[in-house]
Design an enzyme around this catalytic site. Structure first.
Site, short mmCIF file in Angstrom:
data_model
loop_
_atom_site.label_atom_id
_atom_site.label_comp_id
_atom_site.label_asym_id
_atom_site.label_seq_id
_atom_site.Cartn_x
_atom_site.Cartn_y
_atom_site.Cartn_z
N LYS A 1 -22.64 28.17 19.44
CA LYS A 1 -24.02 27.69 19.62
C LYS A 1 -24.01 26.37 20.37
O LYS A 1 -23.63 25.33 19.85
CB LYS A 1 -24.72 27.48 18.27
CG LYS A 1 -26.24 27.38 18.49
CD LYS A 1 -26.97 26.49 17.52
CE LYS A 1 -27.16 25.07 17.91
NZ LYS A 1 -27.95 24.78 19.09
N GLY B 1 -20.84 16.74 16.73
CA GLY B 1 -22.20 16.22 16.85
C GLY B 1 -22.36 14.98 16.01
O GLY B 1 -21.38 14.29 15.69
N THR C 1 -23.08 12.36 12.95
CA THR C 1 -22.55 12.27 11.59
C THR C 1 -23.56 12.81 10.57
O THR C 1 -23.17 13.52 9.63
CB THR C 1 -22.16 10.81 11.30
OG1 THR C 1 -21.06 10.47 12.16
CG2 THR C 1 -21.73 10.61 9.86
N THR D 1 -25.82 15.12 10.99
CA THR D 1 -25.84 16.59 11.08
C THR D 1 -24.57 17.14 10.42
O THR D 1 -24.62 18.14 9.69
CB THR D 1 -25.90 17.07 12.55
OG1 THR D 1 -26.82 16.27 13.27
CG2 THR D 1 -26.29 18.51 12.65
N GLY D 2 -23.44 16.47 10.66
CA GLY D 2 -22.18 16.91 10.07
C GLY D 2 -22.24 16.88 8.54
O GLY D 2 -21.77 17.81 7.87
N GLU E 1 -16.21 16.85 14.08
CA GLU E 1 -15.95 15.77 15.05
C GLU E 1 -17.26 15.03 15.22
O GLU E 1 -18.19 15.56 15.84
CB GLU E 1 -15.51 16.35 16.40
CG GLU E 1 -14.24 17.18 16.36
CD GLU E 1 -13.01 16.37 16.08
OE1 GLU E 1 -13.10 15.13 16.05
OE2 GLU E 1 -11.96 16.99 15.86
N CYS F 1 -18.53 10.10 22.42
CA CYS F 1 -18.16 9.73 21.05
C CYS F 1 -17.02 8.72 21.05
O CYS F 1 -16.87 7.95 20.11
CB CYS F 1 -17.77 10.96 20.26
SG CYS F 1 -16.50 11.91 21.07
N GLU G 1 -23.96 3.75 15.84
CA GLU G 1 -23.63 4.41 17.11
C GLU G 1 -24.91 4.49 17.95
O GLU G 1 -25.90 5.09 17.54
CB GLU G 1 -23.09 5.82 16.86
CG GLU G 1 -22.66 6.47 18.15
CD GLU G 1 -22.23 7.92 17.99
OE1 GLU G 1 -22.91 8.68 17.29
OE2 GLU G 1 -21.19 8.29 18.57
P1 NDP Z 1 -26.45 16.75 16.99
O1 NDP Z 1 -25.75 16.61 15.70
O2 NDP Z 1 -27.90 16.49 17.04
O3 NDP Z 1 -26.28 18.22 17.58
C1 NDP Z 1 -25.02 18.82 17.75
C2 NDP Z 1 -25.17 20.32 17.65
O4 NDP Z 1 -25.59 20.67 16.33
C3 NDP Z 1 -26.25 20.90 18.58
O5 NDP Z 1 -25.84 22.17 19.02
C4 NDP Z 1 -27.44 21.00 17.65
O6 NDP Z 1 -28.41 21.93 18.07
C5 NDP Z 1 -26.76 21.45 16.38
N1 NDP Z 1 -27.52 21.22 15.15
C6 NDP Z 1 -28.51 20.31 14.94
N2 NDP Z 1 -28.96 20.41 13.66
C7 NDP Z 1 -28.25 21.40 13.07
C8 NDP Z 1 -28.25 21.97 11.77
N3 NDP Z 1 -29.09 21.55 10.81
N4 NDP Z 1 -27.38 22.97 11.51
C9 NDP Z 1 -26.53 23.40 12.46
N5 NDP Z 1 -26.50 22.92 13.72
C10 NDP Z 1 -27.33 21.91 14.02
O7 NDP Z 1 -25.64 15.85 18.00
P2 NDP Z 1 -25.98 15.58 19.53
O8 NDP Z 1 -26.14 16.87 20.25
O9 NDP Z 1 -27.06 14.58 19.59
O10 NDP Z 1 -24.60 14.98 20.04
C11 NDP Z 1 -24.30 13.64 20.01
C12 NDP Z 1 -23.37 13.32 18.84
O11 NDP Z 1 -22.16 14.04 18.95
C13 NDP Z 1 -22.98 11.87 18.80
O12 NDP Z 1 -23.11 11.37 17.51
C14 NDP Z 1 -21.50 11.87 19.20
O13 NDP Z 1 -20.76 10.82 18.72
C15 NDP Z 1 -21.05 13.18 18.67
N6 NDP Z 1 -19.87 13.63 19.37
C16 NDP Z 1 -18.67 13.59 18.72
C17 NDP Z 1 -17.51 13.96 19.36
C18 NDP Z 1 -16.21 13.97 18.64
O14 NDP Z 1 -15.32 14.66 19.08
N7 NDP Z 1 -16.05 13.25 17.54
C19 NDP Z 1 -17.51 14.37 20.76
C20 NDP Z 1 -18.81 14.39 21.34
C21 NDP Z 1 -19.95 14.01 20.65
P3 NDP Z 1 -29.72 21.41 18.87
O15 NDP Z 1 -29.23 20.85 20.13
O16 NDP Z 1 -30.49 22.64 19.04
O17 NDP Z 1 -30.37 20.40 17.98
#
Ligand code: NDP
Length: 488
Positions: free
Chosen positions: A177, A230, A232, A234-235, A252, A286, A383
């Site tokens: 996804k 994504g 933290t 959301t994680g 991550e 990130c 962040e």
């Molecule tokens: P989000 O957490 O908003 O989204 C990441 C993914 O999760 C998207 O596909 C999003 O879908 C999906 N998502 C959102 N809500 C849910 C849910 N409730 N259940 C399941 N999936 C969900 O992050 P961002 O896209 O804003 O990315 C930026 C973040 O990613 C930053 O915090 C960054 O630090 C981190 N990151 C970490 C990395 C690492 O390796 N540690 C590398 C790159 C980024 P949708 O887009 O549809 O909301």
């Protein structure tokens, strides 16, 4: 499918589905204009994707295949990526707003990721363990089953490859996804994997809102492992959702990584490279070294050199070959970052450079350098995920380590010094998953990549990723001490 130059179909069970629950319009961050639409999966289509992946996994023709068959398939996917590198790079640059030279490198790294795990298949082995004179003990590494790979918008193609390639290499089926803002290259990956001969169902690609279809994916009992990159928060939400089924989870997450500059370092090189280490990908990284910690006695000249190097960055259109810094991904993301810059001023910070919008149209935001903040200010702690760096002085090695560790995150970091002993001590003591010394480069295909603390757990990349897409099974075989009588 229409004749759109952009991928516009979900990939489910080997079919290209253009007519799903609805569509979403994508906006070009460099022009602020809509440029294409993509289908959004319905919840029923998510179920279909998970069920299909489950069938593809259970029929065993992939996981029990001759390893060479899996390896050849992954090599063919890599070859297709390389054939289409320029197209994919242009799509990624337009969708994310990233410089074309970066996008090209990321697509190439995605191909390399498939090649690495294709080669890893024959080297990823179990163990034999001496346990008893009357037995023989060995371990098997077996795939977990259906993997949900959920990726963000900052490195859409590369993050997808980081998850899909090791998961397929170890015999799993994947439901991918992508982020809603940037689904195009993930949809393209699904299509070209089919072209490369990956059996239907092993890589399903569904686009749509995380809070609806992502949530459904995470809670579905047919999913055995979630690999998420994504935010933290959301994680943390995903981890709770996964708890009831005891799903395997790799996270991550965010970062606030320090770039620690000691007075004895090659200051010229440290200052020349620090801007790209934080402002690359317009700070939406990130691993961005978003806190620069500088030994006080070189603070002023270092800051001056940092400002000069930052001024020299080329801000421009993503498809311009000379561009180093493109726009931010969306209007919303830029507004979030601008709120942080205003907050920094309220918190007593001095904006030394940037803070404004350097170009229009496009979601551009100038690389911004801020000093004078307290270490516990929100600007220094949270962040920001945009082109903003906080510069802070320190007086001793111990204080540098304490400042570096004064964060809920622990993803990456750099240490600049000519003193080997200090480099080794500080690298030992900083609480981060990946560190670099006299360099800001800490991400390589071959290394385990991931964070400490709220930056997550589990690792992408390296052989470590293969381990995390498998369960370890131990088998003990009784071996009689003496030959038993032939029963026949
Ligand atoms: P989000 O957490 O908003 O989204 C990441 C993914 O999760 C998207 O596909 C999003 O879908 C999906 N998502 C959102 N809500 C849910 C849910 N409730 N259940 C399941 N999936 C969900 O992050 P961002 O896209 O804003 O990315 C930026 C973040 O990613 C930053 O915090 C960054 O630090 C981190 N990151 C970490 C990395 C690492 O390796 N540690 C590398 C790159 C980024 P949708 O887009 O549809 O909301």
């Amino acid at each position: 499918m229409s004749a759109s130059p952009f991928p516009n179909a979900l990939v489910i069970d080997g079919q290209h589905l253009a007519t799903a629950a609805g569509t979403s319009t994508l906006v070009d961050p460099a022009t602020e204009q809509p440029f294409t639409t993509v289908p959004i999966a319905s919840v029923a289509e998510v179920d279909q994707a998970i069920d299909g992946a489950g069938r593809a996994f259970r029929d065993a023709s992939w996981r029990h295949a001759d390893p060479q068959i899996r390896a050849d398939t992954l090599y063919r996917i890599a070859a297709r990526i390389r054939e289409r590198q320029e197209d994919l790079a242009r799509i990624e640059a337009q969708n994310v707003g990233k410089p074309i030279s970066d996008a090209r490198a990321e697509i190439g790294a995605g191909a390399r990721c498939f090649e690495y795990y294709a080669g890893g298949i024959s080297r990823f082995v179990g163990e034999t363990i001496p346990v008893s004179g009357s037995g023989f003990d060995y371990t098997l590494r077996q795939p977990v089953g259906v993997v949900a790979a959920i990726v963000p918008w900052n490195f859409p193609f590369l993050m997808a490859c980081w998850k899909v390639a090791p998961a397929l290499a170890t015999g799993n089926a994947v439901v991918l996804k992508p982020a809603s803002l940037t689904p195009l290259t993930a949809l393209a990956l699904g299509a070209l994997a089919l072209e490369a001969g990956l059996p239907a169902g092993l890589l399903q690609v569904i686009a749509g809102p995380g809070r609806v279809i992502g949530d459904h994916l995470v809670r579905h009992s047919g999913v055995r492992k979630i690999s998420f990159t994504g935010e933290t928060t959301t994680g943390a939400h995903i981890l709770k959702q996964a708890a009831d089924d005891i799903k395997r989870v790799s996270l991550e997450l965010g970062g606030k990584s320090p770039n620690v500059i000691f007075a004895d370092a090659d200051l010229e090189r440290a200052a020349a490279t620090a801007p790209i280490a934080v402002f690359g990908n317009t700070g939406q990284d990130c691993c961005a070294r978003s806190r620069i910690l500088v030994e006080r006695r070189v603070y002023a000249p270092f800051l001056e050199a940092l400002v000069a190097a930052t001024r020299a960055l080329v801000i421009g259109a993503p498809l311009d070959e000379a561009t180093q810094i493109g726009p931010m991904v969306s209007a919303g993301q830029r507004e979030t970052v601008e709120r942080y810059i205003a907050l920094a001023r309220d918190e007593g910070g001095r904006v030394v450079l940037g803070g404004d919008r350097p170009r229009s149209p496009g979601y551009y935001l100038a690389p911004t350098i801020i000093e004078g903040l307290q270490r516990d200010s929100r600007t220094c702690q949270e962040e920001i995920f945009g082109p903003v760096v906080c510069v802070q002085p320190f007086d001793s090695e111990a204080e540098a380590v304490a400042l570096a560790n004064d964060s809920v995150y622990g993803l990456a970091g750099s240490i600049w010094t000519r003193d080997l002993g200090r480099a080794l001590r500080v690298a030992r003591d900083i609480e981060s998953g990946v560190l670099s010394v006299n360099s800001n480069s800490s991400v390589y295909q071959e290394i385990p990549f991931g964070g400490f603390k709220r930056s997550g757990f589990g690792r992408d990349l390296g052989m470590e990723a293969m381990r995390l897409y498998t369960e370890v099974k131990n088998v003990f075989v009784h071996v009689p001490a003496e030959p038993e009588e032939d029963a026949t």
